[in-house]
Design a protein around this motif. Structure first.
Motif, short mmCIF file in Angstrom:
data_model
loop_
_atom_site.label_atom_id
_atom_site.label_comp_id
_atom_site.label_asym_id
_atom_site.label_seq_id
_atom_site.Cartn_x
_atom_site.Cartn_y
_atom_site.Cartn_z
N GLU A 162 0.86 -1.19 0.00
CA GLU A 162 0.00 0.00 0.00
C GLU A 162 0.90 1.24 0.00
N TRP A 163 0.27 2.40 0.03
CA TRP A 163 1.04 3.65 -0.07
C TRP A 163 1.88 3.96 1.17
N TRP A 164 1.75 3.15 2.23
CA TRP A 164 2.52 3.38 3.45
C TRP A 164 3.98 2.96 3.30
N GLY A 165 4.26 2.10 2.34
CA GLY A 165 5.62 1.57 2.19
C GLY A 165 5.67 0.10 2.55
N LEU A 166 6.88 -0.43 2.64
CA LEU A 166 7.07 -1.84 2.99
C LEU A 166 7.02 -1.99 4.50
N VAL A 167 5.80 -1.95 5.03
CA VAL A 167 5.57 -1.98 6.47
C VAL A 167 5.38 -3.44 6.93
N ASP A 168 5.31 -3.63 8.25
CA ASP A 168 5.20 -4.98 8.80
C ASP A 168 3.96 -5.72 8.29
N HIS A 169 2.87 -5.00 8.04
CA HIS A 169 1.66 -5.64 7.53
C HIS A 169 1.93 -6.37 6.22
N ILE A 170 2.68 -5.74 5.32
CA ILE A 170 2.99 -6.36 4.03
C ILE A 170 3.94 -7.53 4.21
N LYS A 171 4.92 -7.39 5.10
CA LYS A 171 5.82 -8.50 5.39
C LYS A 171 5.05 -9.68 5.97
N ASN A 172 4.08 -9.37 6.82
CA ASN A 172 3.26 -10.43 7.41
C ASN A 172 2.46 -11.18 6.36
N ILE A 173 1.99 -10.47 5.33
CA ILE A 173 1.28 -11.14 4.24
C ILE A 173 2.21 -12.12 3.53
N ALA A 180 1.31 -20.92 3.85
CA ALA A 180 0.33 -21.57 2.98
C ALA A 180 1.01 -22.33 1.83
N GLY A 181 2.35 -22.37 1.83
CA GLY A 181 3.07 -23.15 0.84
C GLY A 181 3.59 -22.38 -0.36
N PHE A 182 3.48 -21.05 -0.33
CA PHE A 182 3.98 -20.20 -1.42
C PHE A 182 5.36 -19.63 -1.04
N THR A 183 6.07 -19.11 -2.02
CA THR A 183 7.27 -18.32 -1.76
C THR A 183 6.99 -16.91 -2.27
N ALA A 184 7.06 -15.94 -1.36
CA ALA A 184 6.59 -14.58 -1.67
C ALA A 184 7.69 -13.55 -1.44
N ILE A 185 7.71 -12.56 -2.32
CA ILE A 185 8.61 -11.42 -2.14
C ILE A 185 7.81 -10.13 -2.26
N ALA A 186 8.11 -9.19 -1.38
CA ALA A 186 7.53 -7.84 -1.44
C ALA A 186 8.66 -6.87 -1.75
N PRO A 187 8.78 -6.42 -3.01
CA PRO A 187 9.83 -5.45 -3.33
C PRO A 187 9.59 -4.13 -2.61
N ASP A 188 10.66 -3.52 -2.16
CA ASP A 188 10.56 -2.24 -1.45
C ASP A 188 10.51 -1.11 -2.48
N LEU A 189 9.30 -0.66 -2.79
CA LEU A 189 9.13 0.33 -3.86
C LEU A 189 9.54 1.73 -3.45
N TYR A 190 9.66 1.98 -2.15
CA TYR A 190 10.04 3.30 -1.66
C TYR A 190 11.49 3.35 -1.16
N ASP A 191 12.25 2.29 -1.37
CA ASP A 191 13.66 2.26 -0.98
C ASP A 191 13.87 2.62 0.50
N GLY A 192 13.12 1.96 1.35
CA GLY A 192 13.32 2.11 2.78
C GLY A 192 12.41 3.10 3.48
N LYS A 193 11.70 3.92 2.71
CA LYS A 193 10.82 4.91 3.34
C LYS A 193 9.48 4.29 3.71
N VAL A 194 9.04 4.53 4.94
CA VAL A 194 7.71 4.12 5.39
C VAL A 194 7.09 5.28 6.15
N THR A 195 5.77 5.27 6.28
CA THR A 195 5.10 6.35 7.00
C THR A 195 3.77 5.86 7.55
#
Length: 228
Positions: A37-48, A55-70
């Motif tokens: 979401e627009w907040w950045g790579l926050v814990d909620h996204i990591k938790n997903i 559930a048996g998948f391999t998942a990656i969440a790219p950091d689209l804001y290069d470290g910035k979260v809010t």
């Protein structure tokens, strides 16, 4: 807090990008890209990502804001509008290639799933990467991202909220018409009495547990049926 995964680096058009990787707890699984979401790579996204791994998948969440979260909506809006779409496209391609070649990924094609800003970017990635075989868009919106639906390489599942002023019924109908008009497969679910971002369990003011459980199960089934 997240616990299963770790931050990794991957190549994107000659540069290095960062992302949060959570590997299937069963050893190998379908590869899926999770878009923030627009907040950045926050814990909620990591938790997903971690939930996908369990559930048996391999998942990656790219950091689209290069470290910035809010946590500030005003700042998040600025981050969203400042997002360089060309650079983001290269990051998404890099994330696809990273998963395709990863030892913990068993699927020939990759899935994308995104939320809010990430929902629109999940669609965008699915129209610019033929390696993506299925896409899930949770109430996606970004005014600068205009996917070319003729280039969709797999079916799309849309998850929407009835009381979403950001993505009203007219927008959902338009999206459905545009995808169907080019002969691509689109199915969607609008959850009654829910608000934008109802899947985000860190935001009690909008979180809807019943809708979230159903949407999660639909998402898992959709990815498995189209990518297994």
């Amino acid at each position: 807090m997240s616990e299963l995964g770790q931050m990794v680096s991957f190549s994107s058009n000659g540069n290095l990008s960062e992302g949060y990787l959570s590997k299937s707890t069963s050893g190998k699984g379908i590869g899926v890209i999770v878009l923030q979401e627009w907040w950045g790579l926050v814990d909620h996204i990591k938790n997903i990502c971690d939930r996908f791994a369990r559930a048996g998948f391999t998942a990656i969440a790219p950091d689209l804001y290069d470290g910035k979260v809010t946590k500030s909506p005003n700042e998040a809006g600025k981050f969203l509008m400042a997002l360089n779409i060309e650079a983001t496209e290269k990051k998404l391609k890099g994330a696809v290639a990273f998963l395709k070649n990863h030892e913990a990924v068993s699927s020939e094609k990759i899935g994308t799933i995104g939320f809010c800003m990430g929902g629109q970017l999940a669609l965008f990635a699915a129209t610019s990467n033929p390696e993506i075989g299925a896409c899930i868009n949770f109430y996606g919106i970004h005014p600068s991202v205009k996917p070319d639906y003729t280039k969709l390489s797999g079916p799309v599942l849309g998850i929407f909220a009835e009381k979403d002023s950001s993505v009203p019924k007219e927008s959902i109908d338009q999206l459905s018409n545009e995808i169907n008009a080019v002969g691509k497969k689109f199915e969607f679910q609008v959850y009654p009495s829910t608000n934008h971002a109802f899947f985000n369990d860190t935001r009690p003011e909008v979180y809807d547990v019943k809708a979230s459980i159903d949407a999660w199960n639909k998402s898992l089934s959709f990815l498995k049926s189209n990518l297994s």
